[in-house]
Scaffold this motif. Structure first.
Motif: not given
Length: 252
Positions: A111-113, A137-141, A143-146, A176-186
């Protein structure tokens, strides 16, 4: 609209003669683009292993592995339990049938997560990864871990490819993707690879902000026949959209 050249004869042969025979839902259009992006990385001096989270029976994995340079390896990560316990054996058999020898790949039943970055890097021979395709796995949780794992293991100049974006069956993944991009501006979107069908769905390709202009300059020429004119607005970041149908809506 023609498919873009994948830039590798072995990939071209597999996409033409073998891709559709491997069970899976990944887009051949996206596979061709991602293979060409691997060649672009090589041309820009980016090398090393790649990984796919959610390898399933190997359809997309085999295309990516054929695009690697000698000595580079592809890591296939999956729980290999769905839809049955035989999926890992089918993955291995498909790799062999379509020319990906054992020394060119690493099969990881996990499990990659639940993996730590150090564990993934150990499988990669201590090297960071130049491309990671996330199709788990196509869930927000999940994808966040991956995304957290992939970001920690990404090489300078590396690419993150996210599957099934904007899919009507998984509408919350974009949150999840939008939250990730906001948390990782790099990290910024490099391009969107448009869908072929609902099944062969949209992919996002992300890169480090410091590499965006360098990649974009080359891609605007490489994929000029696949460019949708308006591109994608990520507010405020703009990136290209690559599509088979590049028409704009008619205004009458």
């Amino acid at each position: 609209m023609p498919f873009p050249s994948p830039g590798h004869p072995a990939v071209e042969a597999y996409l033409t003669e073998g891709y559709d025979s491997v069970v899976g839902m990944s887009s051949r259009f996206a596979a061709s683009i991602c293979a060409r992006l691997l060649r672009l990385q090589t041309e820009e001096g980016v090398s090393g292993p790649i990984a796919e989270i959610g390898a399933f029976e190997g359809r997309f994995f085999i295309a990516l592995a054929h695009a690697l340079d000698p000595g580079e390896v592809a890591l296939g990560i999956d729980i290999f339990e769905w839809p049955d316990a035989g999926v890992k054996d089918r993955f291995e058999a498909n790799c062999l049938k379509h020319g990906i020898a054992p020394e060119r790949r690493v099969t990881i039943k996990a499990d990659a997560g639940a993996m730590a970055p150090a564990d993934l890097l150990k499988h990669a021979g201590g090297k960071t990864l130049r491309l990671i395709h996330i199709d788990g796995e196509h869930s927000r949780a999940a994808l966040t871990k991956d995304l957290a794992l992939a970001t920690a293991c990404l090489a300078d100049g590396g690419l993150l490819v996210l599957d099934d974006m904007l899919h009507p069956g998984y509408p919350t993944l974009m949150v999840t993707v939008q939250n990730y991009l906001e948390a990782h501006p790099e990290i910024v979107p490099l391009c969107i690879i448009d869908r072929e069908t609902i099944v062969a769905a949209t992919k996002f390709v992300l890169c480090q902000r410091s590499w965006f202009e360098r990649y974009q300059t080359r891609m605007l020429e490489i994929f000029k026949e696949q460019l949708w004119p308006l591109g994608a607005d990520f507010e405020p970041h703009w990136c290209m959209v690559l599509a088979l149908d590049t028409r704009l809506a008619a205004i009458t």
